[in-house]
Design an enzyme around this catalytic site. Sequence first.
Site, PDB file in Angstrom:
ATOM      1  N   ARG A 231     -13.393   4.754  -5.724  1.00  0.00           N
ATOM      2  CA  ARG A 231     -14.922   4.845  -5.784  1.00  0.00           C
ATOM      3  C   ARG A 231     -15.329   6.347  -6.585  1.00  0.00           C
ATOM      4  NH1 ARG A 231     -15.229   0.547  -4.274  1.00  0.00           N
ATOM      5  NH2 ARG A 231     -16.113  -0.427  -2.460  1.00  0.00           N
ATOM      6  N   GLU A 260     -23.547   4.025  -9.782  1.00  0.00           N
ATOM      7  CA  GLU A 260     -23.309   2.812 -10.616  1.00  0.00           C
ATOM      8  C   GLU A 260     -24.795   2.169 -10.330  1.00  0.00           C
ATOM      9  OE1 GLU A 260     -20.130   0.775  -8.807  1.00  0.00           O
ATOM     10  OE2 GLU A 260     -18.728   2.387  -9.168  1.00  0.00           O
ATOM     11  N   HIS A 278     -16.926  -1.607 -12.946  1.00  0.00           N
ATOM     12  CA  HIS A 278     -16.506  -2.065 -11.543  1.00  0.00           C
ATOM     13  C   HIS A 278     -16.056  -3.540 -11.559  1.00  0.00           C
ATOM     14  CE1 HIS A 278     -17.199  -0.849  -6.918  1.00  0.00           C
ATOM     15  NE2 HIS A 278     -16.168  -1.599  -7.344  1.00  0.00           N
TER      16      HIS A 278
END
Length: 314
Positions: A231, A260, A278
């Site tokens: 993360r 993000e 991602h």
Amino acid sequence: MNECILNAGRLPPSLLARLGERFELLMLPDAAEREGFLAMHGARVRGIVTSAAVGVEAALIDQLSELQVISSFGVGLDKLPLQRAHQRGIAVGYTPDVLNDCVADLGFALLLDVARRIAEADRFVRAGAWPRAAFPLARKVSGARLGLVGLGRIGRTIAQRSSGFEMAVRYHSRRPVADVAWTHEPDLRALAEWADYLVVITSGGPETRHLIDAGVIDALGPDGVLINVARGSVVDEHALVQALLDGRLGGAGLDVFADEPNVPEALFTCDRVVLTPHIASATRETRQAMADRVFDNLDAWFSSGRLISAAAPA
Ligand code: NAP
Ligand code: 8YV
């Protein structure tokens, strides 16, 4: 009458279609329309379906008096209100294990790419630079030292990948793992000092926030490479960008970011980084397996009162 499920996440259309056949499926509207929507439908909602990237707010589950279950698409639990759900007796399902291979594959792909400068070499060839100059030398991966921050389901899979490259492996986590031969390093900075490549694959959330700080980055040093497939919150992104720009860190491969989909623009022109949006679990096969588990968790809950993959309470 089919149970009523509320979609709060971003999910594959094929999963939504399948859920729509089995359940009464409602879409959570934008904030402006939410109050009226919940007043009209909230009392019927028995389940929430969401994705790990979007999660669910505790305030939403507090408005759903009949909620029994949350089924999340993904393994990260950092955006799910686990404690609140546990207090209310709401079961939480997720999709562990089915994505281990693909996340490990992407972590390793980033490692190879940064070390061997593959994306940079591709840009070099496409720009027509090859006839005019030699491409600079890269770093060797085979036989190098791999430090893993986290040795859970995915961390182990990454460690297994490295055996084909005859790498030495050590790992850091709060507790040593009982049944593995890899060396546990209780001191994260010592691991970073030892490692040529440091791969971050812990869980996210407040407990791991900025675990990779300026001190760890400096310990990894100008020849070291940081890979983050966990993360964005686990790495102090400001410290990371600064170290890359100053040449205090050798390189980075990043699939996850602090905010993000926003990525620090300073990285766009930095050749020592490889950036992906991602996508570690984003293969057709794995996303299908994740979608199946999201469906099966809900189906099992409403058929038998049990989940196939239940997240432990926080
Ligand atoms: P897992 O099996 O629960 O493993 C988590 C690991 O993190 C464990 O080794 C744990 O060890 C360690 N850890 C947790 N807190 C820590 C701390 N404070 N300090 C040091 N180590 C800590 O989870 P997993 O299935 O491997 O997945 C890991 C994470 O990868 C997920 O939570 C998710 O955020 C991320 N992920 C990202 C993608 C992507 O698309 N990029 C895809 C899937 C998953 P201890 O408990 O002993 O400390
Ligand atoms: C997905 C992830 O991108 O599983 C996770 O925690 O971060 C990824 O697999 C995510 O679940 C999609 O929302």
